[in-house]
Design an enzyme around this catalytic site. Sequence first.
Site, PDB file in Angstrom:
ATOM      1  N   CYS A  94       0.805  -1.220   0.000  1.00 62.30           N
ATOM      2  CA  CYS A  94       0.000   0.000   0.000  1.00 62.30           C
ATOM      3  C   CYS A  94       0.839   1.272   0.000  1.00 62.30           C
ATOM      4  O   CYS A  94       0.339   2.337  -0.361  1.00 62.30           O
ATOM      5  CB  CYS A  94      -0.941  -0.001   1.204  1.00 62.30           C
ATOM      6  N   ALA A  95       2.085   1.188   0.408  1.00 65.80           N
ATOM      7  CA  ALA A  95       2.956   2.366   0.392  1.00 65.80           C
ATOM      8  C   ALA A  95       3.557   2.645  -0.975  1.00 65.80           C
ATOM      9  O   ALA A  95       4.152   3.703  -1.192  1.00 65.80           O
ATOM     10  CB  ALA A  95       4.084   2.189   1.411  1.00 65.80           C
TER      11      ALA A  95
END
Length: 354
Positions: A139-140
């Site tokens: 997700c980063a």
Amino acid sequence: MSHITAVGTALPPYILQQNDVRDFARRLFADSFRDIDRFMPVFSNGQVETRHFCVPLDWFGTVHTFAEKNALFQEWAVRLGADAARNCLTHAGITPTDIDHIFFVSTTGIATPSIDARIINELGMNIHTKRTPIFGLGCAGGAVGLSRAQEYVRTFPKERVLLVAVECCGLTFQQQDRSKSNLVATSLFADGAAAVLIEGDHVCHSRGLEVLDTMSTLWPNTHDVMGWDINEHGLQVIFSRDIPTLVHTLVQPNVDEFLQKHSMSSSDLKHFIAHPGGIKVIQAYADILGQPLANFNHALDVLRCYGNMSSVTVLFVLEKFLAQGIAPDEYGLISALGPGFSSELLLVRGAGMR
């Protein structure tokens, strides 16, 4: 200076309503949880209403091999990535041959040659286009891709970078995994793609965002918070219930440290471009920044309409901010959390016409 000047997005064709996914999950997981109805509110409490997938709902009801799922990933990653790139370049008024370097981000499938090579062929880009594929940031990844791309154009201010992020979270689904983590993931994750144009100072003429600084953080001994277990069936989700708590305990001092480098605090920020990892994560961001939840409306809208598309999601939020426009000299924070457990922060400022 580096500049974020355009964003384009793309979505696969199958649109699933959250109620339909909830009913599917209830049938699938019923034999594994005697009190299955106790877990069903996760589908409504998360405030996701619709999501997009590369395959129809009945595909998730049968077992698929890793090879089959990964072949679908390769097909859809090229298709969605190329569509997002075309949309981004159209918004910017430039052509694929104007791009000097492509950064490709994904964590939901593998390919060699990497997907960016196939997108370059699909778009007819210059054969000398530089390539940097980035894998494993979850997700980063979208925010990290922005950071690495802006560093590149600071060094080469006459060049343009295209960041392309594609995630097919649905294709990683393991039908035989009846864990609570998989049930929660079934309520949240989805598929999508986004592309962002990042330009150096000497070639940028558009209104957009100036990237002032970035900060990457990896907290020790937190690698089991989120990510994948890789088994014979492919990528099995790891998803800790402690993530919202970790936002409170780890991210607040992290953000404070970042802003203090610039003699700033969260009260100096007007805009919050946060990865909507889930409603509890967004609420945690609002709490630690001392902001009303309404200041995260773009993130909430993306979560409601598209779910969590891993690395892609924060770039959907970024697209909404660029469409809205940010006044010159207003400050904003781009933020995302990912496996590691890690954080990526970017301090941005509205830019006028050059």
